[in-house]
Each structure stands twice: as structure tokens, then as C-alpha cells.
Design a protein around this motif. Structure first.
Motif, PDB file in Angstrom:
ATOM      1  N   TYR A 225       0.725   2.997   9.895  1.00  0.00           N
ATOM      2  CA  TYR A 225       2.247   3.235   9.995  1.00  0.00           C
ATOM      3  C   TYR A 225       2.657   1.647   9.242  1.00  0.00           C
ATOM      4  O   TYR A 225       2.223   0.661   9.811  1.00  0.00           O
ATOM      5  CB  TYR A 225       3.079   3.147  11.258  1.00  0.00           C
TER       6      TYR A 225
ATOM      7  N   ASP B 215       3.847  -1.194  11.207  1.00  0.00           N
ATOM      8  CA  ASP B 215       2.742  -1.807  12.064  1.00  0.00           C
ATOM      9  C   ASP B 215       1.758  -2.796  11.257  1.00  0.00           C
ATOM     10  O   ASP B 215       1.467  -3.774  11.764  1.00  0.00           O
ATOM     11  CB  ASP B 215       2.223  -0.648  12.666  1.00  0.00           C
TER      12      ASP B 215
ATOM     13  N   ALA C 138      -2.983   4.040  14.323  1.00  0.00           N
ATOM     14  CA  ALA C 138      -2.825   4.500  15.704  1.00  0.00           C
ATOM     15  C   ALA C 138      -3.776   5.600  16.063  1.00  0.00           C
ATOM     16  O   ALA C 138      -3.326   6.416  17.077  1.00  0.00           O
ATOM     17  CB  ALA C 138      -1.188   5.197  15.894  1.00  0.00           C
TER      18      ALA C 138
ATOM     19  N   THR D 265      -0.905  -3.335  16.818  1.00  0.00           N
ATOM     20  CA  THR D 265       0.273  -2.672  16.711  1.00  0.00           C
ATOM     21  C   THR D 265       0.193  -1.173  16.392  1.00  0.00           C
ATOM     22  O   THR D 265      -0.372  -1.059  15.006  1.00  0.00           O
ATOM     23  CB  THR D 265       1.317  -3.540  15.839  1.00  0.00           C
TER      24      THR D 265
ATOM     25  N   THR E 118       2.129   2.190  16.598  1.00  0.00           N
ATOM     26  CA  THR E 118       3.308   3.185  16.773  1.00  0.00           C
ATOM     27  C   THR E 118       2.716   4.681  16.827  1.00  0.00           C
ATOM     28  O   THR E 118       1.765   5.105  15.861  1.00  0.00           O
ATOM     29  CB  THR E 118       4.444   3.246  15.571  1.00  0.00           C
TER      30      THR E 118
ATOM     31  N   GLU F  86       6.477   9.076  16.958  1.00  0.00           N
ATOM     32  CA  GLU F  86       7.497   8.334  16.559  1.00  0.00           C
ATOM     33  C   GLU F  86       7.548   7.850  15.102  1.00  0.00           C
ATOM     34  O   GLU F  86       8.649   7.885  14.498  1.00  0.00           O
ATOM     35  CB  GLU F  86       7.356   7.172  17.390  1.00  0.00           C
ATOM     36  N   GLY F  87       6.320   7.357  14.527  1.00  0.00           N
ATOM     37  CA  GLY F  87       6.371   6.684  13.411  1.00  0.00           C
ATOM     38  C   GLY F  87       6.804   7.770  12.163  1.00  0.00           C
ATOM     39  O   GLY F  87       7.580   7.610  11.038  1.00  0.00           O
TER      40      GLY F  87
END
Length: 323
Positions: A203, A206, A230, A299, A301, A305-306
Motif C-alpha cells: 500500500y 505505507d 502486508a 507499516t 495496512t 482496509e487499504g
């Protein structure tokens, strides 16, 4: 890092990094060729006082030097289309590095995973053998050698490698950019590659946060750094999340070798994607161990959500264009 210049500030990675720097209060120069695009981008950021717009051609070192205005870090986010990579990628990098050499400043070069070639280990570290078997991979490896060349004695360089990415600023140059744009608009979409094989995507907000952290560390220069996403996700799952967020469920058609070749007859850049399809069949996943060891937590996400945030942001932008 007190002041930064972002080359290619309206592109996918450039826009995300510029937004992150502005959020951190770093005085930032957004450098690009189009005044209109730069002004539109600044408007989306609410025209912060510590953001300066600079119009110029990144292929001309004098343009960069003239606009640098005391920056201590230069983020090289400009890129070239696939079908121009062989001829233009290294000259572009040399232009940016020549400017940085004259300015005696640090350079953060954003790049991808192509030089690694085929995966030879489960999670790919920065020590993974660079044995590219594609034309683009070999060009990217030559590009790395140029960036770390001893000819640059005053500029300090790091390379930050990202996997495929997505996010509100990702444009059609990214594999997922056009797919998510079409889904957000309620149109039929194309997906490049195999939709069943889980792959790594990062993302962009991030990635920008982690890139900014690296840029602030003197010891990070002179090295390669991998920025993982992620986790892994299949195209089918991406489409499910995106369609749920958009409220639309038009068909999404996977594009493989034949489809890309046919489209490539009128859109040259799509024909060039065929060479990289191996990454959609046998994905390469980056290790974040070096980043975690020297910088801090990754980081990451969650995809739900992303992707949802990306689709909603795209819909907002599309609505603004219509109005």
C-alpha cells in the motif's frame, strides 16, 4: 532531513512520498513537467505553505539544480514507460545523479524487484542473487550499478525496492492502478496476470512512511533496502474487496500472454508486460527483516482496509472530475 525535493512528484510513488513528507512538516519541493498536474496535486494537499512547486525536465540536470533550493535529500521517483526502459531509464538516472553530485546531496532512488530475477529463496532479502533473465531485469541491474558507481563522489545514494503497489496515488503505470480505477468507476476491468496465485502488493502510503524513515538515516545510504507489503493476496480477493467497496460488480477479465499481445498491437506498453508475467505465476516476496532490524516495525495496512480506502479515494476523485 529538513528540506527535500521529489522528482516525479505527481507519479504514483512520488505523490505518496510527497504527501508523507508534507504530513511530517518537511519543506518539500514537488518537481515535475506539468504545471497543471502539480497545481492539481497541491490543491488535493490543501496547498500547504511548506510545499513548493517546481516545473522542469528530469532529463536535464540544470533544471533540477536550478530548482533544488537548498534541499538535503532528493527522492528519485521518476520513471519511464516499459517500452522506453531500454533507451531512457539509465540516462534519466544519470541526469538525476549528475544534479545530485553537483549539489552534493543524498539520493533515495525508488526501484522494483526485477533485478532479482526468479525467486531462489522463500523470502527475498537484499542479499538475494541478482541474476535477471529478462531484458527489463538486466536494464534495472545496470541501472543499480550506475547509481552505485564510483563516479559519484559527492552524492550519497540508497535504493529502496518495492513490490507491485496500489493506493490512491497509483496510476495506470502500476499493474493494479487501472484495475482499481475501473472497478471504482463501475466499469469492466482488466487484471494483469493470474488471478488465483497470491502475490505481494504494498500500500503506497505505507511504503512512503517507511521510505521517509529510511531517508532520515545517514547509515542507510550506500545500500539496498527492501520494503515488503502486508502479505500475499490473490487477484480474486482484491477484486472482491474492491467491488464491495465500490458497490459495483462489473466483469474483471484476466489478461495473460495472448490478451496482452493483442492489446499491445495498439498500446505498445502492454505488449512489454508479457515479459514480466512470470512474476504473476511464481511470485517473488520481499523480506523486511533488514528494515525491522535497523529501522523498526513494518507499516502494513490490512488489504481490506487499504483497498477499500483506495477505491473510495478514486471514486471521490472521479466525482470531482465529473463535477
Amino acid at each position: 532531513m529538513e528540506k527535500a525535493m521529489v522528482i516525479g512528484a505527481t507519479g504514483g510513488t512520488g505523490a505518496a512520498i510527497t504527501e508523507e513528507l508534507v504530513k511530517r512538516g518537511v519543506r518539500t519541493i514537488a518537481f515535475g513537467r506539468s504545471r497543471q498536474k502539480l497545481e492539481q496535486f497541491a490543491g488535493k494537499l490543501k496547498n500547504p505553505e511548506h510545499l513548493t512547486l517546481a516545473i522542469g525536465n528530469a532529463m536535464i540536470p540544470d533544471d533540477i539544480v536550478a530548482q533544488a533550493g537548498g534541499a538535503d535529500v532528493l527522492f528519485h521517483c521518476a520513471n519511464v514507460p516499459y517500452h522506453e526502459m531500454v533507451d531512457k531509464l539509465i540516462p534519466l538516472g544519470e541526469s538525476v545523479l549528475e544534479a545530485a553530485e553537483r549539489l552534493a546531496i543524498k539520493v533515495v532512488a525508488i526501484d522494483g524487484i526485477y533485478p532479482y530475477g526468479r525467486r531462489q529463496m522463500e523470502l527475498v532479502t537484499e542479499e538475494h542473487p541478482k541474476e535477471p533473465h529478462t531484458i527489463k531485469g538486466k536494464v534495472r541491474l545496470d541501472y543499480e550499478r550506475m547509481l552505485f558507481s564510483e563516479r559519484w563522489t559527492k552524492a550519497k545514494v540508497m535504493i529502496v525496492r518495492l513490490p507491485d503497489y496500489y493506493g490512491p496515488t497509483a496510476n495506470q503505470a502500476s499493474y493494479l492502478g487501472s484495475t482499481l480505477e475501473a472497478i471504482a468507476a463501475g466499469k469492466m476491468a482488466f487484471f494483469v496476470g493470474n488471478m488465483h496465485v497470491p502475490r505481494e502488493f504494498v500500500y503506497l502510503p505505507d511504503a512512503a512512511e517507511m521510505v521517509a524513515e529510511l531517508a532520515d538515516k545517514d547509515f542507510a545510504y550506500g545500500q539496498n533496502w527492501n520494503i515488503p507489503g502486508a502479505g500475499l493476496i490473490s487477484g480474486r480477493e482484491i477484486v472482491r474487496i474492491a467491488q464491495t467497496a465500490s458497490g459495483h460488480a462489473k466483469p474483471v477479465i484476466p489478461l495473460k500472454k495472448l490478451g496482452l499481445s493483442l492489446i499491445g498491437m495498439s498500446v505498445p506498453v502492454m505488449k512489454e508486460v508479457v515479459e514480466m508475467l512470470y512474476l504473476t505465476e511464481v511470485p517473488l516476496t520481499l523480506s523486511g527483516e533488514k528494515y525491522k532490524r535497523f529501522i523498526g516495525p513494518i507499516t502494513a495496512t490490512p488489504f481490506e482496509e487499504g483497498i477499500t480506502a483506495t477505491v473510495l479515494a478514486l471514486q471521490e476523485s472521479q466525482s470531482a472530475i465529473v463535477q
